[in-house]
Design an enzyme around this catalytic site. Structure first.
Site, PDB file in Angstrom:
ATOM      1  N   TYR A 141       0.823  -1.216   0.000  1.00  0.00           N
ATOM      2  CA  TYR A 141       0.000   0.000   0.000  1.00  0.00           C
ATOM      3  C   TYR A 141       0.855   1.263   0.000  1.00  0.00           C
ATOM      4  CZ  TYR A 141      -4.765  -1.734   0.766  1.00  0.00           C
ATOM      5  OH  TYR A 141      -6.007  -2.292   0.626  1.00  0.00           O
ATOM      6  N   LYS A 186       2.734 -15.475   2.663  1.00  0.00           N
ATOM      7  CA  LYS A 186       2.960 -16.208   1.410  1.00  0.00           C
ATOM      8  C   LYS A 186       4.448 -16.501   1.351  1.00  0.00           C
ATOM      9  CE  LYS A 186       1.427 -17.819  -2.568  1.00  0.00           C
ATOM     10  NZ  LYS A 186       0.428 -18.900  -2.709  1.00  0.00           N
ATOM     11  N   ASP A 219      -3.521 -18.112   0.552  1.00  0.00           N
ATOM     12  CA  ASP A 219      -4.516 -18.806  -0.289  1.00  0.00           C
ATOM     13  C   ASP A 219      -5.238 -19.892   0.511  1.00  0.00           C
ATOM     14  OD1 ASP A 219      -2.085 -20.158  -0.207  1.00  0.00           O
ATOM     15  OD2 ASP A 219      -2.109 -20.773  -2.311  1.00  0.00           O
ATOM     16  N   ASP A 243      -6.467  -6.828   3.998  1.00  0.00           N
ATOM     17  CA  ASP A 243      -7.574  -6.126   3.337  1.00  0.00           C
ATOM     18  C   ASP A 243      -8.532  -7.140   2.731  1.00  0.00           C
ATOM     19  OD1 ASP A 243      -9.045  -3.950   2.170  1.00  0.00           O
ATOM     20  OD2 ASP A 243      -8.075  -4.438   0.262  1.00  0.00           O
ATOM     21  N   ASP A 247     -12.575  -8.680   4.332  1.00  0.00           N
ATOM     22  CA  ASP A 247     -13.877  -8.626   3.645  1.00  0.00           C
ATOM     23  C   ASP A 247     -14.495 -10.022   3.602  1.00  0.00           C
ATOM     24  OD1 ASP A 247     -13.657  -5.886   3.116  1.00  0.00           O
ATOM     25  OD2 ASP A 247     -14.309  -6.096   1.039  1.00  0.00           O
TER      26      ASP A 247
HETATM   27  C1  IPM Z   1     -10.461  -0.798   3.881  1.00  0.00           C
HETATM   28  C2  IPM Z   1     -10.663  -0.164   2.536  1.00  0.00           C
HETATM   29  C3  IPM Z   1      -9.444   0.711   2.233  1.00  0.00           C
HETATM   30  C4  IPM Z   1      -8.227  -0.201   2.184  1.00  0.00           C
HETATM   31  C5  IPM Z   1      -9.553   1.536   0.944  1.00  0.00           C
HETATM   32  C6  IPM Z   1     -10.781   2.432   0.993  1.00  0.00           C
HETATM   33  C7  IPM Z   1      -8.324   2.349   0.698  1.00  0.00           C
HETATM   34  O1  IPM Z   1     -10.865  -1.132   1.549  1.00  0.00           O
HETATM   35  O2  IPM Z   1     -10.416  -0.062   4.883  1.00  0.00           O
HETATM   36  O3  IPM Z   1     -10.346  -2.023   3.960  1.00  0.00           O
HETATM   37  O4  IPM Z   1      -7.952  -0.813   1.148  1.00  0.00           O
HETATM   38  O5  IPM Z   1      -7.555  -0.309   3.201  1.00  0.00           O
HETATM   39 MN    MN Z   2     -10.888  -3.156   2.318  1.00  0.00          MN
END
Ligand code: IPM
Ligand code: MN
Length: 353
Positions: A141, A186, A219, A243, A247
């Protein structure tokens, strides 16, 4: 106690859900006798519209001065072209970097009242309580980037010190929970992962002898969190793996809307935000799920203000509201009338004791 909280509602549903989280903080202050001073500032697309800057200096300054930051969401369809030079996302990345928030805590806890909303079978969801600790200010990042007409690169680099501090934090959290730490990397391919793994193997046994460590490739981890989610306790991983993995893990409780997060550094200050985005498709309709924002406020009470009892009372109030069937449209059963954002917020406020 007296505390100063910066409130950055942001874009889309950010303001709606943040309003409910603020009501909960005000309720906590009234019941437990605290004095919370809340000050708002624009961030994201809202700040671009007002000041041409997703993170105006005055907003950053407020965040620096505050004991903690309550953050809503950022992002707007008008600024969603990834090739734009100025974008709402720069605000959250800038806050993380400028405030030194190197660790992102993302818990995923299932509630029986929302099992039906999860894409996973109910028999997999019992007892799921995962805490992902994502490294937040390093890796790909924030590495150097290059771009020419026909090539591009993003550097992924980590120093030993960057890895040590987030591993220590995660191991400390594991020690206070079920004592299990899964480090995701990884290491079969990436040099940064090999360094990461060697540091986990040195730091955890030496400094946290009671914590059991297991290593997992990213993975395989994406598969195992779906196959046997209840077996995970604390997961620690680098920025981009975290990240993606968070999710995925957020689907276990049934909705992104239920999931809070805390971004913390070495000091007490921190930034607290639901992990969902600005959801422009439902913004302004009063139907967003405020529980993730409210649970983020609970994490703020715990991690930045040291108010564990108050944090627990908010978390119990959310569980109570869910158990009572106060479900927003992302969670409601087909045919059942969903609760509005305000109704869900009120159901929590009324249960804070
Ligand atoms: C998160 C979001 C952010 C990230 C984006 C909005 C930059 O997806 O907080 O997970 O990738 O960290
Ligand atoms: Mn995110």
């Amino acid at each position: 106690m007296r505390a100063f909280v910066a409130v950055l509602p942001g874009d889309g549903i950010g303001p709606e859900v943040t309003t409910e989280a603020v009501r909960c903080l005000e309720r906590v202050a009234a019941i437990f006798g605290h004095d919370f001073v809340l000050e708002q500032a624009p961030v994201g697309a809202a700040a671009m519209d007002r000041a041409g800057d997703p993170l105006p200096p005055a907003t950053l300054d407020l965040a620096r001065r505050a004991d903690a930051v309550l953050f809503g969401a950022i992002g707007d369809p008008r600024y969603s072209d990834p090739s734009l030079k100025v974008r709402p996302e720069q605000s959250i990345l800038g806050l993380r970097r400028e405030l030194g928030l190197f660790a992102n805590l993302r818990p995923a806890v299932t509630h029986p009242a929302a099992y039906h909303a999860s894409p996973l079978r109910p028999d997999l969801l019992g007892g799921v309580d995962i805490l992902v600790v994502r490294e937040l200010t390093g890796g790909i990042y924030f590495g150097d980037k290059t771009r020419t007409e026909d090539s591009a690169s993003d550097l992924c680099s980590y120093s030993a010190a960057e890895i040590e501090r987030v591993v220590r934090l995660a191991a400390g959290l594991a020690r206070g929970r079920r004592g299990r730490l899964t480090s995701v990397d990884k290491a079969n391919v990436l040099e940064t992962s090999r360094l990461w793994r060697s540091i986990v193997n040195r730091v955890v046994p030496q400094e946290f002898p009671g914590v059991a460590v297991e290593h997992m490739y990213i993975d395989a981890a994406t598969m195992h969190v779906l196959r046997r989610p209840a077996e995970f306790d604390v997961v620690v991983t680098e920025n981009m793996f975290g990240d993606i993995l968070t999710d995925e893990v957020a689907m276990l409780p049934g909705s992104l809307g239920l999931c809070p997060s805390a971004s913390i550094g070495s000091g007490r200050g921190g930034l607290y935000e639901p992990i969902h985005g600005s959801a422009p498709d439902i913004a302004g309709r009063g139907i967003a799920n405020p529980y993730g924002a409210i649970l983020s406020a609970a994490m703020l009470l715990r991690h930045s203000l040291g108010l564990e009892t108050e944090a627990l009372s908010v978390e119990r109030a959310v569980s109570g509201a869910l158990a009572a069937g106060v479900l927003t449209s992302d969670l409601a059963r087909q045919g059942a009338a969903p609760a509005t954002c305000r109704e869900a917020g009120t159901a929590v406020v009324d249960r804070i004791a």
